[in-house]
Design an enzyme around this catalytic site. Structure first.
Site, PDB file in Angstrom:
ATOM      1  N   ARG A   1       0.809  -1.201  -0.003  1.00  0.00           N
ATOM      2  CA  ARG A   1      -0.027   0.199   0.020  1.00  0.00           C
ATOM      3  C   ARG A   1       0.946   1.242  -0.048  1.00  0.00           C
ATOM      4  NH1 ARG A   1      -4.496  -1.949   4.536  1.00  0.00           N
ATOM      5  NH2 ARG A   1      -5.689  -3.378   3.127  1.00  0.00           N
TER       6      ARG A   1
ATOM      7  N   GLU B   1      -7.342  -0.671  17.348  1.00  0.00           N
ATOM      8  CA  GLU B   1      -6.379   0.371  16.618  1.00  0.00           C
ATOM      9  C   GLU B   1      -5.976   1.601  17.694  1.00  0.00           C
ATOM     10  OE1 GLU B   1      -8.493   2.020  13.182  1.00  0.00           O
ATOM     11  OE2 GLU B   1      -6.896   3.418  12.817  1.00  0.00           O
TER      12      GLU B   1
ATOM     13  N   LEU C   1      -8.709  -6.447  11.569  1.00  0.00           N
ATOM     14  CA  LEU C   1      -9.871  -6.981  12.134  1.00  0.00           C
ATOM     15  C   LEU C   1      -9.398  -8.225  13.215  1.00  0.00           C
ATOM     16  CD1 LEU C   1     -11.986  -7.691   8.966  1.00  0.00           C
ATOM     17  CD2 LEU C   1     -12.155  -5.812  10.836  1.00  0.00           C
TER      18      LEU C   1
END
Lengths: 257, 254, 643
Positions: free
Chosen positions: C336, C431, C447
């Site tokens: 990414r 998070e 997750l």
């Protein structure tokens, strides 16, 4: 209306005291349970309609056949009375449940929307199609039914001339009873009955058009593959019944002319 | 790319609090880009109200991706607006024409009281889930994920039902304010999957009882809920709930 | 220049081989007697994957739990929007996956800035998570035969990602939410929705409660407990535009920071390469398109800067497939951060497409030619549909336009191996903590971490604190509770009383511009220094010129936003400060001064192989740096290369 609902729920209270029936009655008293009962009573009434139409189609077979059929029914005696009582109970239950669930739904939205628009596309009727007219068509059918009982069960409608039928009956054409064939013909050709009947039967068609398929859904009869067929059969059934009865009005007029 | 610009009249329900009586207010909004989402259009309205020294319109929203189920709004009488399978946050202004009047109302149901303007209290849905919308399995108690095979097509069917976002559009769009689609989606998901089967009878009976207690209406099978549902939950789930309910009420030992 | 604390932080990682650490640790943790559990109460703030799972699991153990969320229901937290899936080292596909490989990939993917022991534990419990979710009725995708399906995700070389169509986060969250609702019905959890956490109550240096504002009535409430679990998500919205939900905020974490909790690695922010570009000033948030699109889509820009022709009119010879050009081995599938920076580089040089010039094409023309439109539709139909709904462009005929957007934040409050912050009794999960992803998070790992913390870590580790700490009963009118509540109230009142002109939303947008321009995908020393100054100026203006309409005594969304923006304005400065101090490029943190001649990130293990945890000294004062040195005994640092 709430008082009415409370009175209508009395049978359920008594029924729940029967051994083993308490949980079932409780299950039937929820919104889903009531709808299931409505579906069962509705479909039972449909069964009656089928039998009634089948018998009445004997009008086409002629005076003798029809009167024989009428005589056969009369000869049933207590059995007929029991069936009539059963029918009455089912009908009242259907009506009572309709009022009860409607009351529930009215209470569920006390403030109306300024605008409300369906997302389902175009319907043959406004207000979301037949389903939006169940209470109205049900009420019309009720009025029709009361008239129908006055006309042919009690035979006391002042606008109908029952004399030919009574006279023919007395003359022995129907085994001593009123000549039902002539009575029916007389009723179906007189005003305002014929208009009430026509209106009542159209309302019945609309009522069944939604009612039958809705009953199937409520009883859990649903399958992705078969649903379109179920819908088609429901529609054919609904309008088959309505048109079947309407054809008798048309027949009476044709014969009278 | 910049799209055309719309001039709109917004007729918005304003209500100061749960007990206050509300009413509609009309607002003029100029130069709304057709690329905006409906909620961004409301953001612009609120900035305009802020400039004018008025209180902005309160509305629920969060993820703005069509998944969290926070956003609501009855737009011109349609839950989540005119597009099917779409939440308000994913509705774009290109669906509207220059000069349109847009009527914006909160969800209306006795079980969803208005808290302020367009914000309603949907905690009734939480209480329905509390009444049985779960599998009773404690953390750490689970067998291997592959221990119970689930046929692919059943899993797909369960996923169709599980996609419900709990926004309340089904209730809002139903003429009876019935919550059957919401309840049936959860009942169906857990009745289809083997993991949910042990509790299926108790679940459906309890969830229906809770649904009634919250004051939702009854289902007349008009299917408007299905048309309004942004997650496109099918009314075949309602039929399944009815089946489950019939079975449970006839046979269950409770 | 940076004030550094003399002592390093103790992460309390247990001794022993990494495979045995967690098992041994679980044995050595003190247990709470079953009969005593109900005497303890725990506060859980946030009901996302971490919070929902923690609240449900702790209640199952018998603790009295109070759960809080700012949304109207526990089912709406932003975990719901995660599309791709969740990793699990099940090796169901027989393709060579293992706990060790998941551990290895995660440490490497995190660019060697994560704590090894935590990552190993995460990989270990990943398998339990899958089992637990299946048992809850989460409808994971399955093969025709009924076994669980997997897909390869985010460039992983094994298929270890479990998924529920494009809605994995939604289904996992609903599973946790349902478990939570079950505990509510059993009376073990009290749920408080539409409550915003305003502050932390610390008594005798132990976290003992929180102050919340009831967002419907405006009332302030004191809630005390024996421990507080913060599960409040990330701070991506400091950039204003991000893929986060509009309500996501840093307030809860920031208030804890102001009460003494250390904030670790705030500069590690993840930018996701495939988002739908900004279409105008009114844009309120960005929408992510799943990373899986890069499996078949080719990324390009015109070869000539400022080429305004439509995509179809640009012949192949005049297209620059820049990812394939720069990274021939991985092509369009580079991680990414690499893909994002490459797109930014093209756009900064004027090759961008679309009205704003801030977009690149993601083109499926060749995939459609090769496999047919139907095959592409089967794979990506729902994503194409979503794209078309938002942009009104048909991606089957014209290429998608994409641009990177802020997506996830790896930094967060500092926690030890037990997930406890430096304030005893304050645990931070999901998070909101910094622990497991290092400087960059791999796809389908968020997750996993949220659920791991909530289901399988906190139920064990919290007992250790409860069994040992001295926890006298705290009445709601304890002087410290009253004080903290007053502080919170007066902060809200001061927001209401500024009486300026500008809306909180406008300040938020301004802050977002500063953050995106200078603390975004590529950062420089001067840019960051400028950002710190400009954030301070903006903060001053905020406290002079903010106007919050309405009152504090009712539902007031402007007031809620103002409070959050106020904290973002303090937090943004720390983010920039952390980025300024970290003079290296790693993962989501790219400093232009520290790159190879080819433009690749240059990590500096000699000087920066540590967790940077900051201690607050109040607004406007420079924080103190606490270092937690990172050692890599099992996965030896190497340079990531995707050439």
């Amino acid at each position: 209306m709430n008082a009415l609902v409370r009175i209508l729920s009395l049978p359920a209270c008594y029924l729940s005291r029967l051994p083993g029936c308490g949980p079932l009655v409780r299950a039937c008293s929820t919104s889903v349970g009531q709808k299931i009962l409505m579906a069962i009573t509705g479909l039972s009434l449909c069964g009656f309609l089928v039998a009634h139409l089948a018998g009445n189609l004997k009008l086409f077979a002629g005076e003798q056949d029809f009167n024989q059929y009428a005589a056969m029914l009369h000869s049933l005696g207590p059995a007929l009375a029991a069936a009539e009582t059963g029918l009455f109970v089912v009908f009242v239950a259907h009506l009572g449940l309709a009022l009860s669930t409607t009351a529930m739904s009215r209470a569920a939205r006390t403030q109306a929307y300024e605008v409300m628009e369906s997302k389902q596309g175009v319907f043959a009727l406004p207000q979301g199609g037949a389903s939006g007219w169940m209470l109205v068509t049900g009420a019309v059918v009720l009025v029709f039914l009361v008239c129908h009982l006055i006309d042919l069960r009690l035979k006391v409608n002042p606008f109908v001339d029952y004399r030919p039928a009574v006279a023919a009956g007395a003359a022995g054409s129907a085994g001593g009873h009123v000549n039902e064939f002539l009575a029916v013909r007389q009723v179906l050709t007189s005003s305002p009955s014929r208009y009430i009947y026509l209106l009542g039967l159209v309302a019945l068609g609309i009522h069944l058009a939604h009612g039958v398929q809705s009953a199937l859904q409520t009883l859990g009869i649903s399958h992705r593959r078969w649903n379109p067929l179920f819908r088609l059969i429901s529609l054919l059934f609904a309008w088959g019944i309505a048109v079947g009865f309407i054809s008798l009005i048309a027949w009476a007029h044709a014969v009278n002319r | 790319m910049s799209g055309e610009l719309l001039n709109l009249t917004l007729r918005v329900w304003r209500q100061a609090g749960p007990a206050a009586s509300g009413g509609f207010r009309d607002y003029q909004l100029r130069g709304v880009s057709t690329h905006m989402s409906f909620l961004e259009m409301l953001d612009v309205l609120n900035e305009q109200l802020h400039q004018a020294g008025e209180e902005p319109v309160a509305f629920d929203h969060d993820c703005r991706e069509g998944l969290c189920g926070s956003c609501s709004l009855m737009i011109n009488g349609q839950a989540h607006g005119p597009e099917r399978g779409t939440t308000t946050c994913q509705l774009h202004m290109r669906r509207f024409r220059d000069g349109d009047t847009i009527v914006i109302e909160p969800w209306r149901a006795t079980a969803f009281p208005v808290l302020r303007d367009l914000v309603v209290d949907r905690s009734a849905f939480d209480r329905i889930i509390q009444s049985g919308g779960y599998v009773s399995v404690n953390t750490g108690n689970a067998p291997d994920g592959n221990a119970i095979p689930v046929p692919g097509h059943l899993q797909e069917l369960a996923m169709d039902a599980a996609a419900c976002i709990g926004c309340g559009a089904c209730v809002a769009a139903c003429k009876n304010a019935s919550a059957m689609l919401f309840v049936s989606a959860k009942v169906s998901q857990l009745a289809i999957l083997p993991q949910g089967r042990p509790e299926r009878n108790a679940r459906v009976v309890r969830m229906v009882a809770q649904m009634d207690q919250e004051g939702f209406g009854s289902c007349t099978n008009t299917s408007e809920c299905e048309a309004a549902c942004p997650a496109e939950i099918s009314v075949s789930n309602i039929a399944r709930l009815n089946r489950e309910y019939l079975r449970a009420s006839m046979t269950a030992e409770f | 220049m940076v004030r550094v604390a003399s002592e390093t932080l103790n992460s309390r990682v247990p001794e022993g081989p990494i495979q045995e650490k967690w098992d041994k640790h679980r044995f050595s943790l003190k247990l709470v007697n079953p009969a005593n559990k109900r005497k303890f109460s725990v506060i859980v703030v946030g009901t996302g994957l971490a919070g929902g799972a923690a609240a449900a699991s702790l209640a199952e153990l018998g603790y009295g739990v109070k759960a809080f969320c700012f949304q109207d229901s526990g089912r709406r937290a932003h975990s719901i929007a995660a599309q791709g899936g969740i990793n699990g080292a099940k090796n169901y596909q027989n393709d060579g996956d293992s706990i060790w490989r998941l551990f290895y990939d995660t440490v490497k993917g995190g660019d060697y800035r994560a704590r090894e022991a935590n990552v190993y534990r995460l990989a270990q419990v990943s398998n339990n998570i899958i089992d637990q979710c299946v048992a809850q009725g989460v409808p994971f995708a399955r093969e025709y035969g009924g076994t669980l399906a997997n897909r390869s995700f985010g460039g992983a070389q094994v298929s270890r990602t479990f998924y529920c169509r494009g809605q994995t986060g939604q289904q996992l969250l609903l599973g946790a939410y349902q478990a939570l609702m079950r505990q509510v019905s059993l009376g073990r959890v009290r749920m408080f929705a539409r409550r915003e956490m305003m502050d932390l109550i610390v008594i005798d240096n132990v976290a003992r409660g929180i102050v919340v504002r009831n967002m419907v009535t405006g009332e302030f409430e004191v809630h005390t407990a024996d421990a507080v679990c913060l599960c409040t998500g990330g701070y991506g919205n400091v950039y204003y535009l991000s893929t986060n939900a509009k309500g996501c905020n840093v307030t809860a974490a920031w208030r804890c920071h102001r009460r003494g909790a250390l904030f670790a690695n705030p500069c590690y922010t993840q930018i996701h390469p495939t988002c739908i570009p900004v279409s105008g000033d009114y844009q309120s948030k960005l929408t992510l398109m799943s990373e899986s699109l890069r499996n078949d889509g080719r990324v390009w820009v015109p070869r000539n800067a400022g080429d305004r022709r439509g995509a179809a009119e640009i012949p192949d010879g005049e297209r620059d497939y820049f990812l394939e050009r720069r990274y021939p081995a991985f092509g369009n599938l580079v991680p990414r951060d690499v893909a994002s920076r490459a797109a930014k580089e093209r756009c900064d040089r004027g090759f961008g497409v679309g009205d704003s010039g801030l977009a690149v094409y993601l083109d499926f023309r060749d995939a459609i030619r090769r496999d047919g439109e139907d095959a592409v539709r089967r794979k990506y139909g729902n994503l194409f549909h979503m794209y078309e709904k938002i942009t009104a462009d048909n991606p089957y005929s014209t290429p998608m336009r994409i641009y990177p957007a802020v997506h996830y934040t790896m930094g967060g409050l500092w926690v030890d191996y037990n997930l406890m912050s430096n304030i005893p009794g304050l645990y931070v999960l999901g998070e909101a903590n910094f622990s497991d992803h290092g400087a960059n998070r791999l796809g389908a790992s968020a997750l996993m971490q949220g659920l791991s913390d909530g289901y399988f870590v906190i139920p064990y580790t919290i007992g250790d604190h409860l069994a040992q700490a001295k926890l006298p009963k705290i009445p709601d009118d304890h002087p410290q509770c009253v004080q903290v509540r007053q502080d919170a109230e007066s902060r809200v009142n001061s927001l209401l009383n500024i009486g300026g002109k500008k809306s909180a939303d406008a300040f938020h947008r301004d802050l977002g511009h500063i953050m995106w321009d200078h603390c975004g995908m590529a950062r420089t020393k001067s840019g960051l220094e400028g950002a710190v100054t400009r954030i301070r100026e903006l903060r001053d203006e905020f406290w002079r010129n903010l106007r919050v309409p309405g009152s504090g005594k009712s539902l007031n969304q402007s007031l809620e936003l103002a409070g959050r923006v106020a904290d973002f304005l303090e937090f943004g400065e720390l983010l920039a400060f952390d980025a300024l101090h970290r003079e290296e490029s790693c993962g989501g943190h790219f400093r232009e001064e520290y790159q190879t001649p080819e433009g690749e990130a240059k990590r500096n293990d000699a000087d920066f192989s540590y967790v940077a945890a900051w201690e607050s000294h109040g607004v406007g004062n420079e924080p103190t740096l606490h270092k937690e040195p990172l050692t890599f005994d099992y996965v030896l640092p190497s340079t990531r290369s995707y050439k």
